[in-house]
Design a protein around this motif. Sequence first.
Motif, PDB file in Angstrom:
ATOM      1  N   SER A 200     -15.176 -79.622 -28.659  1.00  0.00           N
ATOM      2  CA  SER A 200     -14.075 -79.981 -29.560  1.00  0.00           C
ATOM      3  C   SER A 200     -13.754 -81.469 -29.513  1.00  0.00           C
ATOM      4  O   SER A 200     -13.059 -81.981 -30.398  1.00  0.00           O
ATOM      5  N   PRO A 292      -3.974 -77.166 -30.708  1.00  0.00           N
ATOM      6  CA  PRO A 292      -4.213 -77.165 -32.149  1.00  0.00           C
ATOM      7  C   PRO A 292      -5.632 -77.540 -32.564  1.00  0.00           C
ATOM      8  O   PRO A 292      -6.192 -76.921 -33.477  1.00  0.00           O
ATOM      9  N   GLY A 293      -6.231 -78.518 -31.918  1.00  0.00           N
ATOM     10  CA  GLY A 293      -7.586 -78.909 -32.286  1.00  0.00           C
ATOM     11  C   GLY A 293      -8.602 -77.801 -32.063  1.00  0.00           C
ATOM     12  O   GLY A 293      -9.489 -77.563 -32.906  1.00  0.00           O
ATOM     13  N   ASP A 295      -7.903 -74.613 -32.063  1.00  0.00           N
ATOM     14  CA  ASP A 295      -7.622 -73.591 -33.079  1.00  0.00           C
ATOM     15  C   ASP A 295      -8.232 -73.973 -34.418  1.00  0.00           C
ATOM     16  O   ASP A 295      -8.764 -73.122 -35.145  1.00  0.00           O
ATOM     17  N   GLN A 296      -8.172 -75.248 -34.770  1.00  0.00           N
ATOM     18  CA  GLN A 296      -8.769 -75.718 -36.026  1.00  0.00           C
ATOM     19  C   GLN A 296     -10.281 -75.496 -36.004  1.00  0.00           C
ATOM     20  O   GLN A 296     -10.861 -75.009 -36.978  1.00  0.00           O
ATOM     21  N   ILE A 300     -12.354 -72.931 -38.483  1.00  0.00           N
ATOM     22  CA  ILE A 300     -13.437 -73.374 -39.365  1.00  0.00           C
ATOM     23  C   ILE A 300     -14.688 -72.530 -39.121  1.00  0.00           C
ATOM     24  O   ILE A 300     -15.342 -72.064 -40.072  1.00  0.00           O
ATOM     25  N   LYS A 340     -16.315 -80.586 -41.619  1.00  0.00           N
ATOM     26  CA  LYS A 340     -14.952 -80.158 -41.957  1.00  0.00           C
ATOM     27  C   LYS A 340     -13.970 -80.522 -40.838  1.00  0.00           C
ATOM     28  O   LYS A 340     -12.819 -80.912 -41.094  1.00  0.00           O
ATOM     29  N   TYR A 341     -14.436 -80.397 -39.599  1.00  0.00           N
ATOM     30  CA  TYR A 341     -13.602 -80.717 -38.433  1.00  0.00           C
ATOM     31  C   TYR A 341     -13.245 -82.205 -38.443  1.00  0.00           C
ATOM     32  O   TYR A 341     -12.098 -82.585 -38.158  1.00  0.00           O
ATOM     33  N   GLN A 344     -10.474 -83.221 -40.723  1.00  0.00           N
ATOM     34  CA  GLN A 344      -9.134 -82.921 -40.221  1.00  0.00           C
ATOM     35  C   GLN A 344      -8.735 -83.854 -39.080  1.00  0.00           C
ATOM     36  O   GLN A 344      -7.721 -83.640 -38.412  1.00  0.00           O
TER      37      GLN A 344
END
Length: 360
Positions: A200, A292-293, A295-296, A300, A340-341, A344
């Motif tokens: 991540s 949060p990261g 979870d994002q 995705i 996509k990550y 964000q």
Amino acid sequence: MSDFKSIFSTPLEVEAAAPGRVNLLGEHTDYNDGFVLPTAIPQQTIVQLGYSADQAFHFYSHELKEQVDWQPSGTTPAEFARYLVGCIRSLEETGISVPPLNVFVASDVPIGSGLSSSAALEVAMLRGLRSLLNLKLNDVQIAQLGQQAEIHYAGVQCGIMDQMASSLADPVHMLFLDTRSLDRQILDLPENSEILVIDSGIPRTLAGSGYNQRRAECEAAAKQLGVKALRDISDPATVESLPEPLRRRARHVVTENNRVLEAKQGVSADRFGELMNASHASLRDDYEVSVPGLDQLVAILQQTPGVFGARLTGAGFGGACVALVQPGQAETIAHQTLEKYQQQGFQGKILVPESDRSIR
């Protein structure tokens, strides 16, 4: 490029290796005497050993470009050398004498991503010592010694999963492990699937304090329920009488153990993915070890075609995510996900399949 002979100018005697691991299901269950389902990753740590020309041990890390010299009468050194000294001391505590050695370490197991680089180092070192000194140690004893090295010399109150996975698992099977009895079984991955691991890019800054807090909460929950460990509870309804946050912590452990036991029976890739998704939701909501990261990144992955399921892996609070995906699709899915990550505001990297490429 440095090698053993150029660093130490003495003969190389033995070489040993051990892999990192990724846990597919069974997170935060090992210190609750529960069930886990890790697999080895392709990346390995290699340890080369030879005899020292003096009375000191000399440790060199190829990745860190750092040498540590240690006298057996001295204190435990810091950083990577403490794991090596821990292995030596743990062996000596069983009555085995270890002569002064030169030790060269090279590794492509990612550090700080929750893939057990420390366990890989410990198991590789102990395998090397077993070979060099012709020791009668089996793979379970190697894992147990590695765990003792990490607890007593690196100061990490870890369960046995990481060392057992590094010592006994391989990259094409899952290792089912009962962490109380050490009963184990090698299982096939779900049919028509492969594993994807993405870092991540979020450092696990709170993992230490959060890990210790969760462990204490689980012990308190087990005590209130009158059991030795939460693994002794199989019905989630049993924990509903506990006060918060113990109720949610215990509910995660109980349901997570049940997910591992279901997967052990053999399920489709679709069902295994559902279990992974449920595991992440439980880690996020009941155990509160996601951020949060993470979870994002997981969201995705879960929404990407070809992904059966995804979850955080390791202690949480950052680190890596693991996904089960359609065979031959891991690289494509990884790059779609990372793009996509990045949009964000995050930076990730592919860890498995092996790659040092990231979206920059």
